[in-house]
Design a protein around this motif. Structure first.
Motif, PDB file in Angstrom:
ATOM      1  N   ARG A 136      30.388  46.421  38.742  1.00 21.08           N
ATOM      2  CA  ARG A 136      31.012  47.610  39.310  1.00 21.08           C
ATOM      3  C   ARG A 136      31.886  48.272  38.244  1.00 21.08           C
ATOM      4  O   ARG A 136      32.559  47.582  37.468  1.00 21.08           O
ATOM      5  CB  ARG A 136      31.873  47.258  40.530  1.00 21.08           C
ATOM      6  CG  ARG A 136      31.083  46.833  41.755  1.00 21.08           C
ATOM      7  CD  ARG A 136      32.008  46.637  42.952  1.00 21.08           C
ATOM      8  NE  ARG A 136      31.270  46.397  44.187  1.00 21.08           N
ATOM      9  CZ  ARG A 136      30.961  45.193  44.660  1.00 21.08           C
ATOM     10  NH1 ARG A 136      31.336  44.107  43.991  1.00 21.08           N
ATOM     11  NH2 ARG A 136      30.291  45.075  45.779  1.00 21.08           N
ATOM     12  N   ALA A 147      35.766  47.295  36.883  1.00 22.81           N
ATOM     13  CA  ALA A 147      36.067  45.869  36.968  1.00 22.81           C
ATOM     14  C   ALA A 147      36.352  45.310  35.573  1.00 22.81           C
ATOM     15  O   ALA A 147      35.922  45.872  34.562  1.00 22.81           O
ATOM     16  CB  ALA A 147      34.914  45.116  37.614  1.00 22.81           C
ATOM     17  N   GLU A 187      37.882  42.763  40.407  1.00 20.49           N
ATOM     18  CA  GLU A 187      37.415  44.054  40.907  1.00 20.49           C
ATOM     19  C   GLU A 187      38.488  44.806  41.686  1.00 20.49           C
ATOM     20  O   GLU A 187      38.181  45.708  42.472  1.00 20.49           O
ATOM     21  CB  GLU A 187      36.170  43.855  41.764  1.00 20.49           C
ATOM     22  CG  GLU A 187      34.984  43.277  40.986  1.00 20.49           C
ATOM     23  CD  GLU A 187      33.718  43.225  41.805  1.00 20.49           C
ATOM     24  OE1 GLU A 187      33.827  43.064  43.055  1.00 20.49           O
ATOM     25  OE2 GLU A 187      32.627  43.342  41.226  1.00 20.49           O
ATOM     26  N   ALA A 197      38.124  48.367  40.772  1.00 21.33           N
ATOM     27  CA  ALA A 197      36.740  48.823  40.633  1.00 21.33           C
ATOM     28  C   ALA A 197      36.391  49.870  41.687  1.00 21.33           C
ATOM     29  O   ALA A 197      36.964  49.902  42.780  1.00 21.33           O
ATOM     30  CB  ALA A 197      35.787  47.636  40.749  1.00 21.33           C
ATOM     31  N   LYS A 251      34.188  50.887  44.474  1.00 20.65           N
ATOM     32  CA  LYS A 251      33.353  50.100  45.382  1.00 20.65           C
ATOM     33  C   LYS A 251      32.583  50.958  46.374  1.00 20.65           C
ATOM     34  O   LYS A 251      31.854  50.424  47.220  1.00 20.65           O
ATOM     35  CB  LYS A 251      34.225  49.083  46.127  1.00 20.65           C
ATOM     36  CG  LYS A 251      34.893  48.075  45.194  1.00 20.65           C
ATOM     37  CD  LYS A 251      35.811  47.129  45.950  1.00 20.65           C
ATOM     38  CE  LYS A 251      36.520  46.179  44.985  1.00 20.65           C
ATOM     39  NZ  LYS A 251      37.486  45.291  45.678  1.00 20.65           N
TER      40      LYS A 251
END
Length: 724
Positions: free
Chosen positions: A235, A238, A287, A290, A292
Motif C-alpha cells: 500500500r 506504508a 500501514e 498508508a 487504504k
C-alpha cells in the motif's frame, strides 16, 4: 512524454531554494542552473557544447535530450546539419553529459526531456550552433585562400569557391578550430532549407536498434557489478516495520539484504538470485499512514467534492467571465449537463524502471536512461552529500517513458543510489524493477472527475459554461516554479479552450483533494482528460442544437478567432473525404496541446459490442516540419497509445492495493486492433512545436463521438469498454 513543467523565468526564491539544496549557502549572481551544475567538469570543444567534429570530418551532434523512442535525435541533428552544411550521411548523435548550465531545457535551469519540447526548445539554439561552426569553417577557408568569406559556399561538408578552390571539413578542421566564434550569425531562410522538411531526415538509431548494438540499462555489464531488487510495500505510504531475511540469505547468489527508505533491498550476483531472495523475504509493514481506500472510494470522494459534500477541499478558479451566479440553478430545454470520470492510468513503458549506480565516498556515477539528469543529480547528491554537478550521469537509450522516468523524487534512481551507497567502495549496482513493480509501485495518471453545465443561446451555441474539475495535483510539492494560479497540469486544454473563449459567461474551477496514491504526468498530461470533456461535450451540444458537429465547431472557432483549429479541422475533413467507409460511423475531435493543434477523424464500428477503430485521419499543425516521416510516426504512435487507454486503460485499487500487475490484467491495444492512420501536416512557417504528445488526447473523443453518431449514446466514463 510527457510535460514535467512549463519553462518560466526563475525567481529569486527559486535561486534560494536551489542554493539550499546544494549546501545551504547562497552564491550571489548564481542561477539555479549554475547551482545545479556546481562540481561539473564538462569540457567544451572549439565548436561549442553541441558540436564535435572528428579529424576525418565526421560531425557529432551532442543531444541534451534523451531518445526513448520518440525519434527526436534525427530532428535535432538535422537542425545542426542544415545550418552547418554537413554531409547528412556522416552526422551522428551522442548524449550530452549532465550539466544544467550548458544543456538546460529553456530557462527552467534544468536538463530534462519532456513536454514534447526537444525540437521546439532547440530550434534556435542548435541552428545557431550549426551556423556558428559553419562561419568558423568559412572564415578559415577565406583566410587560407585569401578570398572574401561571402564568396564561399558550404554543402555536404565541402567548402568551395568560384575560383575552383575546395576543401573538406577535415582539411580545414585545425584552422577552423582556431577561429574565434562569431557573436552573431545569420540563419538560413527556411525557403533555402535543403534537409529540414525532407524525407531525408530519418532516424539515426534504427541500425543500432535493429542489430542489438543500441545500449539500454539492461545491457550494462560492469566489472564486479551486483544486481538489486526491492520489496515495496503493498500500500502507498506504508513503511517497513520489521523484516526477516533468514530465508532470503539462504538463496544462492544473494550477497546482502538491508532496509532502504522505499522498502527492503536484496542485493545479489544476478537478477534471478535477487528475485528469488526477494520472494523469500518476510516483511511486516507499518500501514498507519498508508492509503487504504480503493479507487472506487477515491472516485466517489471526488464526486462528493463536486456536489459540495466536502467543504474542506477548496475550489480555485481558472477561467471566469461574466455573471455566472444563476448558472448553477439553471434548468430547461436549453441546458446541458454531463459528468465525466477518468481512471488511474499506468505509463506501461515497454522497458520497466532500472538504473545502474556506483558510490565511492562522495563520488557518484549513474548509468541509465535519464529523462531528467538535473533532477537525478539533485536527488542523488542529497543522498550522498555532494554537489549536484559532481554526480556523473551517462545517459543511455530508454524503452519509453510517457513521463514516468522524470519525477521530482527520482524515485527508482534514488532507490538505486541508496543501495549503491550501502554497498560502497564504488561497486556498481544495477537496480531492476519487474513489470509488476512498475505497475504497482510506480506513479499513475490521476483519477479525474469533470462536471459540465452549459446553457445554449437562441441559435444553439454556448451562452454560459460552468465547469468543475476534481483531481489530484501533480505539481504539489514541486521544487520547480509553478507560476500563478492552480496546477496547470490539471486544467490545460480546458483553460484557454476556444469553446470557452467563444462563450460569453464562464465559471470554471478546479479542486485538488489529497490522496495517498502517487501521481505523475502521463503522455499529454492534462489533455488526457480535458480534450475528451471539451470535444465530447461539443458534439453533444451540436446534436442538442440540431447542428452538424463539424459546422458547429467551425462557427465556434470563427467566433473565438481560433484560426489554427479551423485550419486543422478543415484539413482533416478534406483529407478524410466526403463519406465514411460503408458500415462505419465517423467522429471528429480537435485539440491543442504543447503548442500544436491536431484534428482527427475516426471511423468506428461495433464488433460484438466492442468499439473497433478502422481508420484515423490526422491533421497536425506543428509549425515547421523538421522530419515529416517522424511526425507521421509520432502521430501513429500517439494515436495507438491514446486509443489503448481509451478502450482498455484502467488501474484499480482494492483496499489501497493495486489490482493490476502485468499486461494480462492491464489490457493494451494489440497489433490487430491498431487502426490505419493517415497523417497530414498543415503547412506552417511558425517555429516548430510539440509532436510527441499532441496526437494522444484527440483519439478518445473522436472515437466517443463516432460511437455517439453510431448509436446516439454518449460516453460518461473511460475506458470505453466500460464507459457507455
Amino acid at each position: 512524454m510527457n510535460r514535467p513543467f512549463k519553462p518560466t523565468a526563475p525567481s529569486r526564491r527559486d535561486v534560494v531554494v536551489a542554493a539550499s539544496l546544494v549546501g545551504g549557502s547562497l552564491l550571489v549572481g548564481c542561477s539555479p542552473a549554475d547551482l545545479m551544475s556546481m562540481g561539473s567538469k564538462v569540457e567544451v570543444g572549439a565548436f561549442g557544447p553541441f558540436i564535435k567534429i572528428a579529424p576525418d570530418g565526421a560531425v557529432t551532434v551532442i543531444s541534451k535530450h534523451i531518445e526513448f523512442g520518440q525519434g527526436s535525435h534525427a530532428g535535432l541533428a538535422a537542425l545542426v546539419a542544415e545550418e552547418l552544411g554537413a554531409d547528412w550521411s556522416r552526422v551522428r548523435v551522442e548524449y550530452a553529459p549532465a550539466n544544467a548550465k550548458l544543456y538546460s531545457n529553456g530557462n527552467v535551469g534544468a536538463q530534462l526531456t519532456g513536454g514534447s519540447s526537444a525540437i521546439a526548445n532547440s530550434w534556435d539554439q542548435l541552428r545557431k550552433a550549426g551556423a556558428t561552426a559553419r562561419a568558423m569553417f568559412v572564415q578559415a577557408a577565406a583566410n587560407r585562400w585569401n578570398v572574401p568569406a561571402g564568396e564561399i559556399t558550404v554543402k555536404d561538408s565541402l567548402l568551395t569557391h568560384a575560383s575552383g578552390k575546395a576543401a573538406t571539413f577535415a582539411d580545414l578542421l585545425t584552422d577552423a578550430a582556431k577561429v574565434p566564434p562569431p557573436t552573431e550569425v545569420k540563419l538560413k531562410d527556411p525557403k533555402a532549407f535543403a534537409l529540414i522538411g525532407t524525407d531525408r531526415v530519418r532516424r539515426k538509431d534504427s541500425q543500432a536498434k535493429s542489430d542489438g548494438t543500441a545500449r539500454y540499462t539492461q545491457d550494462v555489464r560492469l566489472p564486479n557489478m551486483l544486481t538489486a531488487m526491492v520489496a515495496h510495500p503493498p500500500r502507498f505510504g506504508a513503511k517497513v516495520k520489521s523484516f526477516d531475511a533468514t530465508e532470503a540469505k539462504k538463496v544462492a547468489g544473494v550477497v546482502d539484504v538491508f532496509q532502504v527508505p522505499s522498502g527492503v533491498a536484496v542485493v545479489a550476483q544476478n537478477t534471478y538470485a535477487a528475485k528469488l531472495g526477494r520472494e523469500a523475504l518476510n516483511v511486516t509493514w507499518d500501514e498507519d499512514k498508508a492509503e487504504k481506500r480503493g479507487s472506487a472510494a477515491i472516485a466517489q470522494h471526488f464526486k462528493d467534492v463536486l456536489v459540495g459534500k466536502d467543504a474542506s477541499v477548496k475550489w480555485e478558479p481558472f477561467d471566469q467571465r461574466g455573471d455566472a451566479s444563476s448558472l448553477a440553478s439553471a434548468k430547461g430545454e436549453n441546458v446541458f449537463e454531463a459528468t465525466y470520470e477518468f481512471p488511474y492510468l499506468a505509463h506501461a513503458t515497454m522497458e520497466p524502471m532500472n538504473c545502474v549506480a556506483s558510490v565511492d565516498g562522495s563520488k557518484v556515477k549513474l548509468v541509465f536512461g535519464s529523462q531528467g539528469p538535473t533532477l537525478d543529480q539533485l536527488n542523488a547528491a542529497k543522498i550522498v552529500g555532494c554537489l549536484p554537478g559532481s554526480v556523473e550521469v551517462e545517459t543511455l537509450f530508454a524503452g519509453g517513458s510517457f513521463g514516468r522516468r522524470a519525477n521530482f523524487q527520482s524515485d527508482y534512481v534514488a532507490e538505486c543510489v541508496h543501495i549503491a551507497k550501502k554497498v560502497g567502495d564504488g561497486r556498481p549496482v544495477k537496480l531492476v524493477w519487474t513489470r509488476e513493480d512498475d505497475m504497482q509501485a510506480g506513479y499513475f495518471r490521476p483519477i479525474v472527475v469533470h462536471a459540465v453545465k452549459v446553457t445554449l443561446d437562441k441559435d444553439g451555441y454556448p451562452a454560459a459554461w460552468r465547469h468543475r474539475i476534481v483531481t489530484q495535483s501533480i505539481m504539489k510539492g514541486s521544487p520547480m516554479p509553478m507560476g500563478k494560479g492552480p496546477d496547470q497540469t490539471a486544467i490545460e486544454g480546458a483553460a484557454g479552450s476556444p469553446y470557452l473563449k467563444a462563450t460569453p459567461v464562464v465559471d470554471a474551477q478546479v479542486a485538488f483533494p489529497d490522496v495517498g496514491v502517487p501521481v505523475l504526468w502521463w503522455r499529454s498530461v492534462g489533455a488526457t482528460h480535458t480534450a475528451f470533456v471539451m470535444e465530447h461535450t461539443i458534439d453533444q451540444l451540436a446534436r442538442k442544437a440540431g447542428k452538424d458537429p463539424v459546422e458547429y465547431r467551425r462557427a465556434l472557432y470563427r467566433k473565438a478567432g481560433a484560426d489554427r483549429h479551423l485550419a486543422a479541422l478543415n484539413h482533416a475533413i478534406d483529407k478524410a473525404g466526403p463519406v465514411a467507409t460503408p458500415g462505419w460511423a465517423r467522429g471528429v475531435a480537435v485539440h491543442e496541446s504543447f503548442g500544436s493543434v491536431v484534428a482527427q477523424v475516426a471511423e468506428v464500428k461495433r464488433e460484438e459490442g466492442v468499439p473497433r477503430v478502422g481508420r484515423v485521419i490526422a491533421a497536425v499543425d506543428c509549425g515547421v516540419a523538421i522530419s515529416p516521416d517522424q511526425i507521421a510516426a509520432q502521430m501513429e504512435g500517439g494515436i495507438c497509445y491514446g486509443l489503448s487507454a481509451a478502450l482498455f486503460g484502467e488501474v484499480t485499487l482494492t483496499d489501497g492495493k493495486v489490482d493490476q500487475g502485468n499486461f494480462d490484467t492491464y489490457r493494451v491495444l494489440r497489433i490487430n486492433e491498431a487502426p490505419m492512420v493517415e497523417t497530414h501536416i498543415v503547412p506552417s512557417g511558425n517555429a516548430p512545436s510539440g509532436v510527441g504528445e499532441p496526437g494522444t488526447p484527440v483519439i478518445a473523443p473522436a472515437v466517443a463521438n463516432a460511437l455517439l453518431a453510431l448509436d446516439q449514446r454518449a460516453t460518461a466514463r473511460l475506458p470505453l469498454i466500460r464507459g457507455a
